[in-house]
Structure formats: structure tokens, C-alpha cells
Design a protein around this motif. Sequence first.
Motif, PDB file in Angstrom:
ATOM      1  N   HIS A 175       1.675  -8.335  -4.455  1.00 58.62           N
ATOM      2  CA  HIS A 175       2.475  -9.311  -3.729  1.00 58.62           C
ATOM      3  C   HIS A 175       1.908 -10.707  -3.988  1.00 58.62           C
ATOM      4  CE1 HIS A 175       4.092  -6.183  -0.602  1.00 58.62           C
ATOM      5  NE2 HIS A 175       4.320  -5.836  -1.855  1.00 58.62           N
ATOM      6  N   THR A 176       2.609 -11.471  -4.800  1.00 58.68           N
ATOM      7  CA  THR A 176       2.189 -12.846  -5.089  1.00 58.68           C
ATOM      8  C   THR A 176       2.771 -13.836  -4.098  1.00 58.68           C
ATOM      9  OG1 THR A 176       4.075 -13.256  -6.554  1.00 58.68           O
ATOM     10  CG2 THR A 176       2.093 -12.270  -7.537  1.00 58.68           C
ATOM     11  N   TYR A 182      -2.221   9.403  -3.006  1.00 57.13           N
ATOM     12  CA  TYR A 182      -3.406   8.851  -3.664  1.00 57.13           C
ATOM     13  C   TYR A 182      -4.679   9.363  -2.998  1.00 57.13           C
ATOM     14  CZ  TYR A 182      -0.088   5.812  -5.949  1.00 57.13           C
ATOM     15  OH  TYR A 182       0.959   5.354  -6.693  1.00 57.13           O
ATOM     16  N   GLY A 183      -5.633   9.735  -3.821  1.00 57.64           N
ATOM     17  CA  GLY A 183      -6.910  10.219  -3.322  1.00 57.64           C
ATOM     18  C   GLY A 183      -7.846   9.101  -2.945  1.00 57.64           C
ATOM     19  N   SER A 184      -7.693   7.930  -3.542  1.00 55.62           N
ATOM     20  CA  SER A 184      -8.488   6.751  -3.197  1.00 55.62           C
ATOM     21  C   SER A 184      -7.625   5.526  -3.420  1.00 55.62           C
ATOM     22  CB  SER A 184      -9.766   6.678  -4.049  1.00 55.62           C
ATOM     23  OG  SER A 184      -9.449   6.592  -5.425  1.00 55.62           O
ATOM     24  N   ALA A 185      -7.953   4.447  -2.706  1.00 60.97           N
ATOM     25  CA  ALA A 185      -7.172   3.216  -2.826  1.00 60.97           C
ATOM     26  C   ALA A 185      -8.064   2.029  -2.506  1.00 60.97           C
ATOM     27  CB  ALA A 185      -5.957   3.232  -1.896  1.00 60.97           C
ATOM     28  N   VAL A 186      -7.785   0.921  -3.171  1.00 62.30           N
ATOM     29  CA  VAL A 186      -8.500  -0.328  -2.973  1.00 62.30           C
ATOM     30  C   VAL A 186      -7.473  -1.422  -2.747  1.00 62.30           C
ATOM     31  CG1 VAL A 186      -9.886  -2.098  -4.139  1.00 62.30           C
ATOM     32  CG2 VAL A 186     -10.563   0.293  -4.272  1.00 62.30           C
ATOM     33  N   ILE A 187      -7.760  -2.344  -1.809  1.00 57.71           N
ATOM     34  CA  ILE A 187      -6.923  -3.528  -1.671  1.00 57.71           C
ATOM     35  C   ILE A 187      -7.713  -4.739  -2.138  1.00 57.71           C
ATOM     36  CG2 ILE A 187      -5.502  -2.610   0.192  1.00 57.71           C
ATOM     37  CD1 ILE A 187      -7.148  -4.363   2.134  1.00 57.71           C
ATOM     38  N   GLU A 188      -7.029  -5.657  -2.797  1.00 59.29           N
ATOM     39  CA  GLU A 188      -7.613  -6.917  -3.221  1.00 59.29           C
ATOM     40  C   GLU A 188      -6.714  -8.049  -2.750  1.00 59.29           C
ATOM     41  OE1 GLU A 188     -10.200  -6.020  -7.238  1.00 59.29           O
ATOM     42  OE2 GLU A 188      -8.336  -7.163  -7.398  1.00 59.29           O
ATOM     43  N   PHE A 189      -7.331  -9.154  -2.334  1.00 63.27           N
ATOM     44  CA  PHE A 189      -6.543 -10.306  -1.922  1.00 63.27           C
ATOM     45  C   PHE A 189      -7.417 -11.541  -1.997  1.00 63.27           C
ATOM     46  CE2 PHE A 189      -8.396  -8.274   1.774  1.00 63.27           C
ATOM     47  CZ  PHE A 189      -8.990  -9.328   2.470  1.00 63.27           C
ATOM     48  N   ASN A 190      -6.770 -12.692  -2.096  1.00 64.43           N
ATOM     49  CA  ASN A 190      -7.446 -13.977  -2.016  1.00 64.43           C
ATOM     50  C   ASN A 190      -7.250 -14.540  -0.617  1.00 64.43           C
ATOM     51  OD1 ASN A 190      -8.447 -15.185  -4.845  1.00 64.43           O
ATOM     52  ND2 ASN A 190      -6.706 -13.812  -5.183  1.00 64.43           N
ATOM     53  N   VAL A 191      -8.327 -15.035  -0.023  1.00 61.13           N
ATOM     54  CA  VAL A 191      -8.253 -15.546   1.339  1.00 61.13           C
ATOM     55  C   VAL A 191      -8.922 -16.914   1.406  1.00 61.13           C
ATOM     56  CG1 VAL A 191     -10.374 -14.361   2.043  1.00 61.13           C
ATOM     57  CG2 VAL A 191      -8.701 -15.014   3.781  1.00 61.13           C
ATOM     58  N   GLU A 208     -13.791 -32.952   3.391  1.00 65.10           N
ATOM     59  CA  GLU A 208     -13.805 -31.513   3.160  1.00 65.10           C
ATOM     60  C   GLU A 208     -12.384 -30.967   3.209  1.00 65.10           C
ATOM     61  OE1 GLU A 208     -16.197 -27.530   4.679  1.00 65.10           O
ATOM     62  OE2 GLU A 208     -16.349 -29.423   5.780  1.00 65.10           O
ATOM     63  N   GLN A 209     -12.064 -30.072   2.257  1.00 65.24           N
ATOM     64  CA  GLN A 209     -10.727 -29.496   2.191  1.00 65.24           C
ATOM     65  C   GLN A 209     -10.553 -28.483   3.315  1.00 65.24           C
ATOM     66  OE1 GLN A 209      -8.803 -30.786  -0.192  1.00 65.24           O
ATOM     67  NE2 GLN A 209      -6.935 -29.694   0.346  1.00 65.24           N
ATOM     68  N   ILE A 210      -9.556 -28.724   4.178  1.00 64.51           N
ATOM     69  CA  ILE A 210      -9.304 -27.852   5.324  1.00 64.51           C
ATOM     70  C   ILE A 210      -8.222 -26.830   4.987  1.00 64.51           C
ATOM     71  CG2 ILE A 210      -8.703 -27.775   7.764  1.00 64.51           C
ATOM     72  CD1 ILE A 210     -11.276 -29.299   7.088  1.00 64.51           C
ATOM     73  N   GLN A 211      -7.122 -27.305   4.427  1.00 68.25           N
ATOM     74  CA  GLN A 211      -6.025 -26.437   3.994  1.00 68.25           C
ATOM     75  C   GLN A 211      -5.848 -26.614   2.498  1.00 68.25           C
ATOM     76  OE1 GLN A 211      -2.401 -25.651   6.401  1.00 68.25           O
ATOM     77  NE2 GLN A 211      -1.292 -26.788   4.816  1.00 68.25           N
ATOM     78  N   PRO A 212      -5.614 -25.515   1.736  1.00 67.07           N
ATOM     79  CA  PRO A 212      -5.533 -25.642   0.277  1.00 67.07           C
ATOM     80  C   PRO A 212      -4.324 -26.458  -0.157  1.00 67.07           C
ATOM     81  CG  PRO A 212      -4.836 -23.450   0.964  1.00 67.07           C
ATOM     82  CD  PRO A 212      -5.398 -24.124   2.182  1.00 67.07           C
ATOM     83  N   GLU A 213      -4.491 -27.151  -1.276  1.00 68.52           N
ATOM     84  CA  GLU A 213      -3.379 -27.864  -1.898  1.00 68.52           C
ATOM     85  C   GLU A 213      -2.571 -26.929  -2.784  1.00 68.52           C
ATOM     86  OE1 GLU A 213      -0.687 -30.592  -3.073  1.00 68.52           O
ATOM     87  OE2 GLU A 213      -2.256 -30.989  -1.593  1.00 68.52           O
ATOM     88  N   ASP A 214      -3.245 -25.922  -3.370  1.00 68.21           N
ATOM     89  CA  ASP A 214      -2.603 -24.979  -4.289  1.00 68.21           C
ATOM     90  C   ASP A 214      -2.853 -23.552  -3.828  1.00 68.21           C
ATOM     91  OD1 ASP A 214      -1.729 -26.974  -6.256  1.00 68.21           O
ATOM     92  OD2 ASP A 214      -3.878 -27.219  -6.642  1.00 68.21           O
ATOM     93  N   ASP A 215      -1.925 -22.665  -4.185  1.00 71.84           N
ATOM     94  CA  ASP A 215      -2.133 -21.255  -3.885  1.00 71.84           C
ATOM     95  C   ASP A 215      -3.152 -20.675  -4.862  1.00 71.84           C
ATOM     96  OD1 ASP A 215      -0.702 -21.075  -6.255  1.00 71.84           O
ATOM     97  OD2 ASP A 215       0.612 -19.483  -5.556  1.00 71.84           O
ATOM     98  N   ALA A 216      -3.401 -19.362  -4.770  1.00 68.85           N
ATOM     99  CA  ALA A 216      -4.412 -18.723  -5.613  1.00 68.85           C
ATOM    100  C   ALA A 216      -3.833 -18.136  -6.888  1.00 68.85           C
ATOM    101  CB  ALA A 216      -5.132 -17.629  -4.826  1.00 68.85           C
ATOM    102  N   SER A 217      -2.526 -18.214  -7.085  1.00 69.05           N
ATOM    103  CA  SER A 217      -1.894 -17.655  -8.274  1.00 69.05           C
ATOM    104  C   SER A 217      -1.991 -18.629  -9.437  1.00 69.05           C
ATOM    105  CB  SER A 217      -0.413 -17.350  -8.001  1.00 69.05           C
ATOM    106  OG  SER A 217      -0.261 -16.482  -6.912  1.00 69.05           O
ATOM    107  N   VAL A 218      -1.949 -18.075 -10.652  1.00 73.19           N
ATOM    108  CA  VAL A 218      -1.874 -18.930 -11.829  1.00 73.19           C
ATOM    109  C   VAL A 218      -0.452 -19.476 -11.928  1.00 73.19           C
ATOM    110  CG1 VAL A 218      -3.683 -17.668 -13.029  1.00 73.19           C
ATOM    111  CG2 VAL A 218      -1.310 -16.952 -13.306  1.00 73.19           C
ATOM    112  N   GLU A 236      -1.972 -13.333  -3.366  1.00 72.18           N
ATOM    113  CA  GLU A 236      -2.258 -12.320  -4.401  1.00 72.18           C
ATOM    114  C   GLU A 236      -2.794 -11.033  -3.783  1.00 72.18           C
ATOM    115  OE1 GLU A 236      -1.716 -12.183  -7.658  1.00 72.18           O
ATOM    116  OE2 GLU A 236      -0.828 -14.175  -7.847  1.00 72.18           O
ATOM    117  N   PHE A 237      -1.990 -10.418  -2.950  1.00 75.67           N
ATOM    118  CA  PHE A 237      -2.374  -9.171  -2.272  1.00 75.67           C
ATOM    119  C   PHE A 237      -1.996  -7.986  -3.157  1.00 75.67           C
ATOM    120  CE2 PHE A 237      -2.141  -5.672   0.682  1.00 75.67           C
ATOM    121  CZ  PHE A 237      -3.120  -5.948   1.625  1.00 75.67           C
TER     122      PHE A 237
END
Length: 670
Positions: free
Chosen positions: A282-283, A366-375, A317-327, A455-456
Amino acid sequence: GNTGQMGDVVYHEYGHGITQEVYGYPEPPSGMHEGNSDVTDNFNSRFSLIGQGFYLNNCTAGIRNSENSLQYPDDWTGENHFSGQIIAGVHWDLWQELLATMPQADADSVAARIWHYARKLYKPMTQPDQVAYLFITDDDDAELGNGTPHYDAICLGATNHGFSCPAITVGVFITHSPLGTTTDPVGPYPVTATIYSTAASLDPSTLEVFYRVGAGAWSSILMSPTGTPDQFVGLIPGQACGSSVNYYISASDVLGNHKTNPAGAPAAFYQFHVLGAEIARHTFETDLGWTVGDAGDNATTGIWERGNPQGTAYSGEQIQPEDDASVAPGVNCYVTQIPAGTNAAQYDVDAGKTSLKSPIFDLSGYGSAVIEFNVWVYSGTLQQQGVEPERIHLYASSNGGSSWTQIYQLLDSGGWNLVSLDLGAFISLTDQVRFRFVIQDLPTSNALVEAAVDEFRVLGCPLSDTQVPSVAVAAPNGAEQWIAGEHHDITWSATDNVGVTSVDIRLSTDGGLTYPTLIATGEANDGVYDWTAAGGPSDSCMVKVVAHDAAGNLGEDVSDELFQLLDASTAVDGQAPPVAFALMAPSPNPTSGRLTVRYEIPVGCHVELGVYDVAGRVVRRLVNADQGPGRYSIGWDGRTQDGSSAAGGVYFTRLRAGDFEATSRAVVLK
């Protein structure tokens, strides 16, 4: 009344007496007094909490906690008890790192010694000065540029809390970009690093990648040059689907200067997961069924939105991002309200919590699963004693959201952070798996709080796999005349729904009735095996390639037609055995694919054959072995030493056999 019963509070108060005795007049400011009294408490109680159970009806919280992520100077508030936790956190973290890498008595001695003498010898009046004097106290040769005996632990504690470390300018240096989650169970996994020493030449025998699967024993792989200056690569072999691989890099120079990456290895290490398939990605460029809001949500601003965030800053200091994490061209993410507003506090999270919930994922197969995300998290620190700062929390559910389990939390990310979590360690993998992100600002804090998610991904290994690999032998496949002692390429292709983990290669000399000779076992599925032919003579030979997948399924294929194996002394195509050294022109030339190099040696000797670029740098070593007399043929697949594809251009094959040396030119088209 509670305080009088609590030994660790007594330790803290006694710490003030130690500081008074060490410093004399003038004593340090109150923030330094309080923080170092907490250190006294920690060393005596071996516990990070100060005054556990201090507050009525709360037996788990304390007045303060030295195990924290507070940063200097951002979290310095002027409230001395609170701000003192920053320097206490430095000493707690460096002590824990020492405890992880040496016996307890030694770790205790080092941690206490450098704390005490940094204060006694130099009388630091500020937290940055105290951190700096820790390195000076630990130094053993009046040269901070080559580090100190416990530099890594001190630097870890310092950087965890916003302080800098003295630059190391002497010794071994390693730069490496960590490997990420892969859906390739076949491998290998190239660990590439830039390694050099400013003091002496590197010791090639010490350039190693150490790896293990899960909590297993460490294995080591020697790294080799890639052809790029100061760059080396080690190949971790393919691992079964569902594996969690830990690794680190180790190197020394000839003077004994040593370095690991990451610092503190093997207690610290990099980790990546081997999965079979990407289940969902999920982008957030489009609406994929995530919903905002949950029971109890009460934030008045900063509610989750999907869109292109507007950057917000406060005091540089940057409080809220200007850009998302996707290319690019991706721009959207989920963020706690998109607009920047006229000031940083206008659209941040205020007066309560806001929740973001995922759609339901079916992970029952599925016998195993991993989640990845940018936070991304910015958490304004609460100044009330006994109250936790705001964190983003991630919860998971295996029943569609009827109940939730917390699986992750983060306080202030300092930018976009990539997170990878083994989901099976927290919940059951059902057909009703769901996730919920929660961020809040307590009504009493009025702190700056922002969060974003992008990028979940969900990745996993199928629970069962009955599909056998598909295999096709390409060579030898009929009419070849291969000579014993010469190099010949056995080639094949093998694919699988999850992935081929390895291949075995067998030889038949009776027309395929039996395959008693094991040529190779456990080989990587890279499509080619350099075989020094043996097992003849016979004119009824066939080769069988057997492919294995992670579930233990086997697939195989054999040569379509018979080929011949001849003795080295047997004439080939009517020609006598070689009487002179020779290197033939590579063929086909030019080539856009595979290149075949043939050479002849009339006597046994040590042979080196390689491919070089126009600058004379090695691109790929093909042969480095003692060989008997004969005619040899070996293929180059157009890849460099680290397995990447070589660029188009002019290359040279160079043969060194005994005192003989010859070079031939080849053109690679891309």
C-alpha cells in the motif's frame, strides 16, 4: 511515606552528597546534580526507574526513568529533575552496551570508572562537557583520533541522546548499506561494503561477513574485492522462506586496528527477512480501504488524512514531512492533517488521540509473515513527572479488530524510519488480520505532535507448497565431446512458485539408466556450473539437474541426447593433444550474452584466467587453480565479481599459465 520505604530514592539523595564531595565549590548546576544522582541510583539499584511505585495506586511507574530517548538540547526544559534524565540516559545506555559485550564485573567497573573520573578530573558544568570528558577519561594513548578502548559503547550512549562523538580519523573504516527484506529464498545475498584503513594495509584474511539464521551459531564468509577501489563483497547463501538472517561485517588492518559494522557487533547486528511473496503493498497513492477514526478518538486537530503533506518546521527542526516516503512519482501518505498552517501548532495533534485502521488481510494461508512500513513521528515531550511522552503505537488484530495487541511504539523518529516486524511473534495469522496506528496528545500537555505512515507492505511464506520446481537442462544436451580434466559449463534453468533453494547435478555414463556420480550438491540456482569433467571415457553420457525448493519439493531434468566424455589423451576432432600454450579469441565476439573462452596447456601448471576492463582492473576471475595438460573451455556470463551485470564496452581475457601469458580482446554489447 512512600519515599521513606524506597532504597533507590535514598541512593539518589546520597548521589547529591557524592557530587558535593567530588566538585567542592562551585558545584554544578541543578540539572547536572539531579541527573548524576540518578546515575548513582542506577549503579546501586541496577534498575533504570527512579522511585518505582512512588505515585499512589501505580506500582509500575516511577518518578523518572534513565532508560529513555530524550535528546539534548531539544528536550532540555529547564526543569532540573526532568532534564537530568538526558545525561542519566547516556550513562544507562553505555552501561547496558558494555554489559552486552563483556562480563558483568568488567562492565560495571568500566561504566563506574569513566563516570567518576570524568567528573573528578575535569569538573564538567554542562551535559555536553560531561559527555566529552567520558571519551578523554577512557582514552589510553592521548589520541582520540584512533578511538578509545570503549569508544563504541560511549558513542552509542552519547548519540542516543543527541550528543556528538570525537571523530575517528585513524584506523579501519567500514561503510555499508544494510540489506532489506527479500522475496528471494535462492540467494546468494551480496553484502557489499567500502572498507579501508588510514593506518596500514588491510589484512585480507580478516575481511569477513558473519551471519546466522535466527539465534543459531555464527558462520563467516570471506569478502573479496569487487574491482571498485576499497569495495568488497561477501555472499550470504540463500535461506529458506521465513528465515530471519542476522549479519555483521568485521575487518582489521595489518597493525591490528579492528572495526565491525555495525559498531558493537556481534551484540549489535543487521537483520533481514527472507519471504516467499509480497502479499500486499500500500503506497497510499490511491484509496485502498484504510479508515480514519475509532472508539474514543477525541483529537480536535491533527486527524489522519491521506494526501501530499505540507512540510512544517519549528525552531529549525522538521515537524511534519514535506515529502512522502515513496520514490517519485509517488507523493501521498497518511499524515496527521495535511496543511502546514501559519505555525507549527496549528494543525498538529491536539487534545486527544486519532486512529488509522487498515483493511482486513487474509493471512490464513501463510506460515510466517512480516510487515514493513515507513513511519514519521515528532513527539513534543511532556514535562510532568511520571507521565510518558507521546508515542505512535501500532496494534494488530487477528479477529478483524474485536481485540488488539500492541506490536510497536516509537517516540520521535527524527525523519522517515523503515520498520520491519515479524507478525507471527505477536498474533495468529488468520483471515481477519488488521492493523491500527494511534497517535495522541494528552489534553494537559499541549505539545507539538505529528505523525505519518507510508509504504505499508505485508510479505509472507505460504503455509504449504506442493508445487515441484520446473527444470530444463541446456548443456550438455547432445553431441558434445567433453574431455576429462578440462573445464566445461553445465547450464540449466530452474524456476518454482516460491523459489529454488539449491540444485544437485549427477552424471550417467550408461545412457541414463543410472546416475551414480554426484558432480555437485547444494549449488546455487545461478544456471551454470563450471565442471572439471571426469568419469569417462564413455560415449553414452547424460547429466541430470535436480532442483530443491524450500518445502522439500524436487524437480529434475536430464540431457535430451547423449554426449561423449573422452580421456585427455584422446584426439578430438582428429587433432592431437596440445603441444604448446595457446589462448584463443573469445567467441562469439562481439557478444551481447555469454562468452566462451578456450585455451590449451601442454603441461601441468598453475593457471589464472580472468576478464579485465580497459584500465586493467579485474572484472571476473574465471580460473585460479592447478590444471593438467589439455584443452579447456570456460564461459563468462557477463557478470562482475559481485554478481552484477557488466556494462557494455571493450574487455580483455588474460591467461597466465606457468611462464606463459597471453591476452585477447572481446567486445560486449548492451
